[in-house]
Design a protein around this motif. Structure first.
Motif, PDB file in Angstrom:
ATOM      1  N   THR A  70       4.778 -11.549  12.763  1.00 32.67           N
ATOM      2  CA  THR A  70       6.111 -11.868  13.263  1.00 32.67           C
ATOM      3  C   THR A  70       7.184 -11.365  12.311  1.00 32.67           C
ATOM      4  O   THR A  70       8.169 -10.744  12.726  1.00 32.67           O
ATOM      5  CB  THR A  70       6.248 -13.378  13.475  1.00 32.67           C
ATOM      6  OG1 THR A  70       5.253 -13.819  14.401  1.00 32.67           O
ATOM      7  CG2 THR A  70       7.637 -13.730  13.998  1.00 32.67           C
ATOM      8  N   ARG A  71       6.987 -11.612  11.040  1.00 29.43           N
ATOM      9  CA  ARG A  71       7.976 -11.203  10.039  1.00 29.43           C
ATOM     10  C   ARG A  71       7.810  -9.738   9.639  1.00 29.43           C
ATOM     11  O   ARG A  71       8.796  -9.062   9.325  1.00 29.43           O
ATOM     12  CB  ARG A  71       7.867 -12.091   8.795  1.00 29.43           C
ATOM     13  CG  ARG A  71       8.178 -13.560   9.063  1.00 29.43           C
ATOM     14  CD  ARG A  71       7.850 -14.420   7.852  1.00 29.43           C
ATOM     15  NE  ARG A  71       8.655 -14.104   6.694  1.00 29.43           N
ATOM     16  CZ  ARG A  71       9.835 -14.667   6.404  1.00 29.43           C
ATOM     17  NH1 ARG A  71      10.335 -15.577   7.200  1.00 29.43           N
ATOM     18  NH2 ARG A  71      10.501 -14.323   5.319  1.00 29.43           N
ATOM     19  N   TYR A  72       6.562  -9.255   9.629  1.00 28.81           N
ATOM     20  CA  TYR A  72       6.291  -7.900   9.136  1.00 28.81           C
ATOM     21  C   TYR A  72       5.392  -7.169  10.133  1.00 28.81           C
ATOM     22  O   TYR A  72       4.208  -6.886   9.852  1.00 28.81           O
ATOM     23  CB  TYR A  72       5.636  -7.969   7.756  1.00 28.81           C
ATOM     24  CG  TYR A  72       6.362  -8.900   6.814  1.00 28.81           C
ATOM     25  CD1 TYR A  72       7.651  -8.603   6.373  1.00 28.81           C
ATOM     26  CD2 TYR A  72       5.785 -10.098   6.394  1.00 28.81           C
ATOM     27  CE1 TYR A  72       8.344  -9.459   5.533  1.00 28.81           C
ATOM     28  CE2 TYR A  72       6.460 -10.958   5.547  1.00 28.81           C
ATOM     29  CZ  TYR A  72       7.739 -10.645   5.119  1.00 28.81           C
ATOM     30  OH  TYR A  72       8.419 -11.505   4.294  1.00 28.81           O
ATOM     31  N   PRO A  93      16.862  -7.856   6.427  1.00 27.01           N
ATOM     32  CA  PRO A  93      15.762  -7.231   7.177  1.00 27.01           C
ATOM     33  C   PRO A  93      16.223  -6.143   8.143  1.00 27.01           C
ATOM     34  O   PRO A  93      15.484  -5.195   8.415  1.00 27.01           O
ATOM     35  CB  PRO A  93      15.134  -8.421   7.921  1.00 27.01           C
ATOM     36  CG  PRO A  93      15.431  -9.601   7.058  1.00 27.01           C
ATOM     37  CD  PRO A  93      16.788  -9.333   6.480  1.00 27.01           C
ATOM     38  N   SER A  94      17.434  -6.256   8.654  1.00 29.10           N
ATOM     39  CA  SER A  94      17.945  -5.251   9.584  1.00 29.10           C
ATOM     40  C   SER A  94      18.294  -3.944   8.909  1.00 29.10           C
ATOM     41  O   SER A  94      18.488  -2.925   9.566  1.00 29.10           O
ATOM     42  CB  SER A  94      19.208  -5.787  10.275  1.00 29.10           C
ATOM     43  OG  SER A  94      20.252  -5.946   9.325  1.00 29.10           O
ATOM     44  N   LEU A 119      12.189 -11.704   0.103  1.00 30.17           N
ATOM     45  CA  LEU A 119      11.535 -11.631   1.409  1.00 30.17           C
ATOM     46  C   LEU A 119      12.402 -10.882   2.421  1.00 30.17           C
ATOM     47  O   LEU A 119      11.885 -10.173   3.295  1.00 30.17           O
ATOM     48  CB  LEU A 119      11.211 -13.037   1.913  1.00 30.17           C
ATOM     49  CG  LEU A 119      10.143 -13.794   1.114  1.00 30.17           C
ATOM     50  CD1 LEU A 119       9.968 -15.206   1.661  1.00 30.17           C
ATOM     51  CD2 LEU A 119       8.813 -13.051   1.122  1.00 30.17           C
ATOM     52  N   ALA A 120      13.724 -11.037   2.309  1.00 31.77           N
ATOM     53  CA  ALA A 120      14.608 -10.289   3.207  1.00 31.77           C
ATOM     54  C   ALA A 120      14.486  -8.788   2.953  1.00 31.77           C
ATOM     55  O   ALA A 120      14.415  -7.984   3.889  1.00 31.77           O
ATOM     56  CB  ALA A 120      16.050 -10.759   3.025  1.00 31.77           C
ATOM     57  N   GLY A 168      11.456  -7.494   4.420  1.00 26.94           N
ATOM     58  CA  GLY A 168      11.621  -7.239   5.846  1.00 26.94           C
ATOM     59  C   GLY A 168      12.179  -5.851   6.107  1.00 26.94           C
ATOM     60  O   GLY A 168      11.764  -5.166   7.053  1.00 26.94           O
ATOM     61  N   TYR A 169      13.120  -5.416   5.275  1.00 26.63           N
ATOM     62  CA  TYR A 169      13.649  -4.056   5.418  1.00 26.63           C
ATOM     63  C   TYR A 169      12.594  -3.022   5.034  1.00 26.63           C
ATOM     64  O   TYR A 169      12.469  -1.965   5.678  1.00 26.63           O
ATOM     65  CB  TYR A 169      14.893  -3.897   4.553  1.00 26.63           C
ATOM     66  CG  TYR A 169      15.467  -2.510   4.568  1.00 26.63           C
ATOM     67  CD1 TYR A 169      15.731  -1.849   5.767  1.00 26.63           C
ATOM     68  CD2 TYR A 169      15.745  -1.841   3.386  1.00 26.63           C
ATOM     69  CE1 TYR A 169      16.266  -0.569   5.782  1.00 26.63           C
ATOM     70  CE2 TYR A 169      16.280  -0.559   3.394  1.00 26.63           C
ATOM     71  CZ  TYR A 169      16.533   0.069   4.590  1.00 26.63           C
ATOM     72  OH  TYR A 169      17.054   1.334   4.606  1.00 26.63           O
ATOM     73  N   ASP A 204       9.483  -3.330   5.494  1.00 27.62           N
ATOM     74  CA  ASP A 204       8.610  -3.248   6.667  1.00 27.62           C
ATOM     75  C   ASP A 204       9.154  -2.235   7.669  1.00 27.62           C
ATOM     76  O   ASP A 204       8.396  -1.493   8.296  1.00 27.62           O
ATOM     77  CB  ASP A 204       8.480  -4.633   7.308  1.00 27.62           C
ATOM     78  CG  ASP A 204       7.587  -4.624   8.535  1.00 27.62           C
ATOM     79  OD1 ASP A 204       6.359  -4.583   8.373  1.00 27.62           O
ATOM     80  OD2 ASP A 204       8.139  -4.653   9.659  1.00 27.62           O
ATOM     81  N   ARG A 205      10.464  -2.169   7.834  1.00 27.60           N
ATOM     82  CA  ARG A 205      11.067  -1.176   8.733  1.00 27.60           C
ATOM     83  C   ARG A 205      10.779   0.246   8.235  1.00 27.60           C
ATOM     84  O   ARG A 205      10.527   1.157   9.038  1.00 27.60           O
ATOM     85  CB  ARG A 205      12.578  -1.383   8.833  1.00 27.60           C
ATOM     86  CG  ARG A 205      12.966  -2.594   9.658  1.00 27.60           C
ATOM     87  CD  ARG A 205      14.484  -2.634   9.813  1.00 27.60           C
ATOM     88  NE  ARG A 205      14.848  -3.677  10.756  1.00 27.60           N
ATOM     89  CZ  ARG A 205      14.886  -3.512  12.072  1.00 27.60           C
ATOM     90  NH1 ARG A 205      14.590  -2.334  12.597  1.00 27.60           N
ATOM     91  NH2 ARG A 205      15.222  -4.509  12.863  1.00 27.60           N
TER      92      ARG A 205
END
Length: 679
Positions: free
Chosen positions: A221-223, A403-404, A430-431, A434-435, A437-438
C-alpha cells in the motif's frame, strides 16, 4: 687629536638611523608570524583535518583537482589576511598602539582555540564555555606579552599551516582524490555463457524495516513499486550491509572484501572492483555519488555538472562555524549531500510523467534527482553488454520530499533524536522513502518500455540502514549495539534474466556477497580473492554477521530477519475538520509567511515549526490545521538550544492549495481545542 677622536664620522648618523626605520617592519613580520601560527591552529588544522578524513565531501561535490587545491590555498591563506590588514593599519599608530592591537588579536585567537579545546575536553557548553575561554584567552595573551619564550615558540609554529597542507595533500585519505595514483586494477575473465546487461541501483540509508508492513512483507500500500519488484525477483530477506558508512560500505560491496583500511572510496585505493572486473567485457555507465571507484579508463563521464569552488567554499564555511561554535552542532555534515534535481542541473526529463492522478503537482520530472534522470536516459539496449550503475542518495537525509515528489523546506538545526524529535525524523524519512518508491517505479517502467527488463540482471539494494530507535538514533556504535536490525539489515532484490516469479531466500547474505553473485550471473571470473559467497552456491555455514564501524575492526552481529517496526498510531484528530473554537494562548510559527502564497511547483510548507511560551507545558499536544483540516498532532518537547520548540510534518499534500492557505494551531486540552494566536 682629542677633538678628532671625539668627532663622529660624517656617515654615522645615517648608519644608526636605518635600523630604527626598519625595526617596526621587522617587529610586524614577527607579529604576523605569530598570528599565522594561531590562525593555523584555530582554522587551518581543524578544517583540513576534517576535510582530509572526508574524501566523500569532494567526490560528492564533483571537485576537480584544481578546485581542491584552490580550496586548500584559501583555507591556509585567506583567514590570515584580515589580521595582516589590521597589523598594517596599526603601523600608522605608535609602538604602544601596535603592541596593544597585537595583544588583542592574540587573545582573541587563543580564546577561539580554547573554545575548541574546551568543547572536546570538558562538559562545558554555550555561555559558560565562552566565559572560561575568554578568561583563558586573556591570561594566555598576558603571558604572551610578558614572556619572550612564548613569542619565539609561536614564531617557530608559523610553519604549521604549511605542514597541515602537506599532511592533507600527501597523508590524508582525501589525498587520493587530489593526487590519485594508479588507474584501475585487474579485469575479469569472460567465461562460457551469456553476458546479460546489468542494471544496479544502490540506495542509501534505507533500513529493511522501513519497507515492511505488519505481516513482514513489503508494504504494497505504501510502497507499491518495491512490492512489484519483490514479486518478480529474489528477495534476500536476511541481507545486511557491512558498515554504516558509505565510504566503507560501498567499496566492500563492489570489491567483495570486508573493509580493512580507512582510505578514500577511490579507484586508486580500491583498484579491483566491479567496474574493473566487468570493464574488459562490459561497457560501463556509472552514476556514482560519494565514491569514485570506476576509473576514467573504464567509465563514461557522468552527465551531472561540476559544482565548483563556490559550493566547496560555502560548505567549508558552514563546517568552520560548527567547529568554532561553543555548542555541539545538531547539523550532520552529510546533510550537505543533497541530490541536485534535474531542474537545478538543467537536464531534460528522461521520460514523460506518468498519468497518475495521485501526483497532483506534475513536478516528478523536475524534482527527479539529476543523477537519476541521467541514469534513466542511459537505460537503452546496446550491442555490447552494459553495466548500468546508480548510487542514489535516497531516501538519505536531508529529507525534503513528500511521497508525491513535492518538495518542502526545513531548518537545518532540528534535532533528530530525543522525545518527539525521533518520531518526526522517522516520519520524514518514510515520506522520502515514498518518493524513492516512485523512482523505483519509473525505473521498472523504463526497463519494460525499452525491453531490458526481461533480458537484464537487475539488482536493487541499499548500502546501509539507520536507526530511529529513541536514544540510539543514527548509525554509530550505539545504534549498532542497540538497533542493529535497523542499521545493518537492508533490502536486497536480485532479478535474474528472464525471471518472472518472485521468491524469498533467507540465507545469511552479507554485502560482500554482491560481487561474487554478479560475477556468477554474468559468467565472469574475478581474478582476486573475495570474502563474499555467491548466491549461486551453497549458503555460508555461520549465521552471525560481520559489521564494521571502523575498517579492520569487525563487530559480530547476531539475529535473523528483523521484525517490522510498528508505525505510530494515527491521532484521531488527524483529518478532522475544525470549526470555530475559543482562543487559548499564543505561539510563534517560524515559516508562517510561507502559507500566504503557496506555489506547488516551487514547493509546499509541509513542515511547520516554531516556539511556544512557558504557559504551554512540556508534553502538551498541538494540533496543526491547514485550510480547516487537521494535518498533524505533535507534542511540545522539552526546551533545547533552539528554545521551547515544536515541529509538525504534514505529509498529505491534499491539505494545500495554490495561493493563500490558512494555517491554524490549536492546543489540545483533553477533548477540547484552544486556538493559539500566531505570530
Amino acid at each position: 687629536m682629542a677633538e678628532e677622536t671625539l668627532a663622529p664620522p660624517r656617515e654615522q648618523p645615517a648608519h644608526t638611523d636605518a635600523p630604527r626605520r626598519r625595526a617596526p617592519w621587522r617587529a610586524e613580520a614577527a607579529r604576523l608570524a605569530e598570528v599565522v601560527a594561531l590562525v593555523g591552529l584555530v582554522v587551518t588544522q581543524p578544517l583540513l583535518d576534517v576535510l582530509g578524513r572526508s574524501p566523500d565531501f569532494f567526490l560528492f561535490h564533483r571537485a576537480s583537482r584544481g578546485d581542491v587545491l584552490l580550496l586548500v590555498a584559501l583555507i591556509a591563506l585567506a583567514p590570515t589576511l584580515p589580521f595582516a590588514a589590521l597589523g598594517a593599519l596599526a603601523l600608522l599608530g605608535g609602538r604602544t598602539t601596535r603592541g596593544a592591537v597585537h595583544t588583542v588579536l592574540v587573545g582573541l585567537l587563543l580564546a577561539a582555540l580554547a573554545v575548541q579545546v574546551g568543547r572536546h575536553l570538558t562538559p562545558l557548553r554555550g555561555v559558560p564555555l565562552l566565559l572560561v575561554a575568554g578568561v583563558a584567552g586573556a591570561g594566555a595573551a598576558a603571558a604572551h606579552r610578558r614572556w619572550r619564550a612564548l613569542r619565539r615558540v609561536l614564531r617557530v609554529a608559523a610553519v604549521g599551516p604549511a605542514v597541515f597542507v602537506g599532511l592533507f595533500l600527501f597523508a590524508s585519505p582525501a589525498s587520493a582524490v587530489v593526487l590519485p595514483r594508479g588507474d584501475g586494477g585487474a579485469a575479469g575473465v569472460a567465461g562460457a555463457g551469456a553476458h546479460p546487461p546489468v542494471v544496479m541501483i544502490v540506495l542509501d540509508e534505507l533500513p529493511l524495516v522501513s519497507l515492511l508492513g505488519p505481516d513482514g512483507r513489503i508494504d504494497a500500500t505504501r510502497y507499491p513499486n518495491f512490492a512489484a519488484l519483490a514479486a518478480g525477483s529474489t528477495w534476500y530477506r536476511n541481507a545486511t550491509g557491512v558498515s554504516g558508512w558509505t565510504p566503507y560500505a560501498l567499496p566492500a560491496m563492489l570489491s567483495g572484501r570486508y573493509p580493512e583500511r580507512a582510505v578514500a572510496p577511490h579507484y586508486s585505493q580500491y583498484p579491483d572492483n566491479l567496474f574493473t572486473a566487468l570493464g574488459g567485457l562490459y561497457q560501463i555507465k556509472a552514476e556514482e555519488s560519494i565514491t569514485r571507484l570506476c576509473p576514467p579508463s573504464r567509465c563514461e563521464q557522468a552527465a551531472s555538472p561540476q559544482q565548483g569552488i563556490g559550493v566547496l567554499t560555502r560548505e567549508s564555511g558552514k563546517l568552520l562555524r560548527q567547529l568554532a561554535a561553543p555548542v555541539d552542532s545538531r547539523v550532520d555534515p552529510e546533510d550537505s549531500y543533497r541530490e541536485q534535481t534535474a531542474a537545478e542541473a538543467g537536464l531534460d526529463a528522461a521520460e514523460p510523467v506518468p498519468d497518475d492522478p495521485k501526483f497532483r503537482w506534475d513536478t516528478l520530472d523536475d524534482n527527479q534527482p539529476a543523477r537519476f534522470t541521467s541514469f534513466l536516459a542511459g537505460l537503452r539496449p546496446a550491442a555490447r553488454p552494459t553495466l548500468h550503475f546508480l548510487h542514489l542518495l535516497m531516501p538519505h537525509s536531508p529529507w525534503a520530499y513528500l511521497p508525491s515528489g513535492a518538495h518542502y523546506d526545513a531548518p537545518e538545526d532540528l534535532p533528530n533524536d530525543g522525545a518527539g524529535w525521533v518520531d518526526l525524523a522517522r516520519a520524514r524519512h518514510l515520506a522520502q522513502l515514498g518518493y524513492t518508491d516512485r523512482l523505483i517505479g519509473e525505473t521498472l517502467r523504463t526497463l519494460r518500455a525499452t525491453g531490458l527488463y526481461d533480458k537484464a540482471l537487475v539488482l536493487v539494494t541499499a548500502d546501509h540502514g539507520v536507526s530511529f530507535r529513541q536514544d540510539w538514533q543514527g548509525r554509530g556504535m550505539g545504534a549498532i549495539e542497540h538497533a542493529a536490525d535497523q542499521v545493518a539489515w537492508v533490502p536486497m532484490f536480485v532479478k535474474e534474466p528472464g525471471q518472472r516469479a518472485g521468491r524469498t531466500d533467507d540465507r545469511n547474505w552479507e554485502h560482500v556477497d554482491l560481487l561474487p553473485t554478479i560475477a556468477d550471473e554474468t559468467h565472469v571470473r574475478v581474478p582476486w580473492r573475495m570474502d563474499g559467497v555467491s548466491a549461486k552456491v551453497a549458503p555460508r555455514g555461520r549465521t552471525d554477521k560481520r559489521f564494521y564501524d571502523r575498517p579492520g575492526q569487525p563487530v559480530t552481529i547476531t539475529g535473523g530477519v528483523p521484525a517490522p517496526v510498528p508505525l505510530p498510531a494515527a491521532d484521531p484528530l488527524v483529518g478532522k475538520r475544525v470549526g470555530v473554537v475559543p482562543a487559548g494562548g499564543a505561539a510563534t510559527v517560524a515559516n508562517r509567511s510561507a502559507f500566504d502564497a503557496v506555489d506547488p511547483e516551487r514547493g509546499l510548507p509541509a513542515l511547520v515549526w516554531g516556539t511556544v511560551p512557558d504557559t504551554v507545558p512540556d508534553g502538551a499536544r498541538l494540533a496543526v490545521a491547514v485550510n480547516g483540516t487537521v494535518g498533524a498532532v505533535v507534542p511540545v518537547v522539552p526546551p533545547d538550544a533552539g528554545g521551547r520548540r515544536f515541529a509538525a510534518f504534514l505529509a498529505d499534500d491534499r491539505l494545500f492549495a495554490a495561493g493563500a492557505n490558512r494555517l491554524d494551531l490549536y492546543r489540545v486540552d483533553g477533548g477540547a481545542l484552544r486556538r493559539l494566536d500566531l505570530s
